[in-house]
Motif scaffolding. Sequence first.
Motif, PDB file in Angstrom:
ATOM      1  N   LEU A 264       0.824  -1.209   0.000  1.00 43.08           N
ATOM      2  CA  LEU A 264       0.000   0.000   0.000  1.00 43.08           C
ATOM      3  C   LEU A 264       0.859   1.261   0.000  1.00 43.08           C
ATOM      4  N   ALA A 265       1.929   1.256   0.802  1.00 42.46           N
ATOM      5  CA  ALA A 265       2.805   2.430   0.873  1.00 42.46           C
ATOM      6  C   ALA A 265       3.542   2.651  -0.445  1.00 42.46           C
ATOM      7  N   VAL A 266       4.047   1.589  -1.047  1.00 47.24           N
ATOM      8  CA  VAL A 266       4.762   1.730  -2.328  1.00 47.24           C
ATOM      9  C   VAL A 266       3.801   2.211  -3.411  1.00 47.24           C
ATOM     10  N   TYR A 267       2.615   1.607  -3.473  1.00 45.63           N
ATOM     11  CA  TYR A 267       1.615   2.061  -4.441  1.00 45.63           C
ATOM     12  C   TYR A 267       1.280   3.537  -4.195  1.00 45.63           C
ATOM     13  N   GLY A 268       1.105   3.902  -2.927  1.00 39.02           N
ATOM     14  CA  GLY A 268       0.823   5.289  -2.581  1.00 39.02           C
ATOM     15  C   GLY A 268       1.944   6.229  -2.976  1.00 39.02           C
ATOM     16  N   TRP A 269       3.179   5.760  -2.847  1.00 42.64           N
ATOM     17  CA  TRP A 269       4.337   6.574  -3.249  1.00 42.64           C
ATOM     18  C   TRP A 269       4.281   6.848  -4.753  1.00 42.64           C
TER      19      TRP A 269
ATOM     20  N   SER B 241      -1.443  11.611  -1.466  1.00 44.05           N
ATOM     21  CA  SER B 241      -0.675  10.905  -0.438  1.00 44.05           C
ATOM     22  C   SER B 241      -1.536   9.992   0.432  1.00 44.05           C
ATOM     23  N   THR B 242      -2.829   9.908   0.177  1.00 40.41           N
ATOM     24  CA  THR B 242      -3.740   9.148   1.031  1.00 40.41           C
ATOM     25  C   THR B 242      -3.334   7.679   1.168  1.00 40.41           C
ATOM     26  N   MET B 243      -3.093   7.002   0.055  1.00 37.53           N
ATOM     27  CA  MET B 243      -2.742   5.579   0.109  1.00 37.53           C
ATOM     28  C   MET B 243      -1.378   5.382   0.782  1.00 37.53           C
ATOM     29  N   LEU B 244      -0.444   6.284   0.531  1.00 43.62           N
ATOM     30  CA  LEU B 244       0.863   6.215   1.179  1.00 43.62           C
ATOM     31  C   LEU B 244       0.706   6.283   2.696  1.00 43.62           C
ATOM     32  N   MET B 245      -0.072   7.240   3.171  1.00 48.20           N
ATOM     33  CA  MET B 245      -0.250   7.410   4.615  1.00 48.20           C
ATOM     34  C   MET B 245      -1.028   6.243   5.227  1.00 48.20           C
ATOM     35  N   PHE B 246      -1.938   5.660   4.464  1.00 48.25           N
ATOM     36  CA  PHE B 246      -2.669   4.479   4.918  1.00 48.25           C
ATOM     37  C   PHE B 246      -1.691   3.329   5.136  1.00 48.25           C
TER      38      PHE B 246
END
Length: 157
Positions: free
Chosen positions: A38-43, A126-131
């Motif tokens: 999730l963080a990589v996708y968000g990045w 940045s929502t998915m990154l922060m999730f």
Amino acid sequence: MNILQIVLIIAVAALVIGKRLTGRPVDTRRSVVMPGILAVYGWFILQKSGTLTHTDQVWLAVEGAVSVAIGLVRGSTIRLYERDGVLWARYRPLTLLLWIGSIAARFGLEAAAVGAGAGKAAMTSSTMLMFGVSLAAESLIVLPRAYASGIPVLARS
């Protein structure tokens, strides 16, 4: 952020929170891999939003720190218990309240950031990154508690 990304974020959040409200076995791989993905996708979503200004970077750091802090606190509220010979984890009502608080904090921080000159696209993207960061912080608390319990933990490879 497009409609597909919004739907994806809502679906993933609903799935994660829903499964954890009903309880599930503690799984080392899932506890590490899912937040990472999730963080990589968000990045990548964040990088597609355009060039980040210094103001964007400062506010993203603030949002990241808040996401980590809430994830750490949330991890300490999760109930761990034995079921079928393995350790299970379940969100408590307080854990759910912390999720609601983190969503409210996210909206508040985004509004403050945009008001202070940060780009709306960067903050929204940045929502998915922060999730992912928040779930990773939660796992930083849950996994040591799980292993300290002495109850077997799923460790799929």
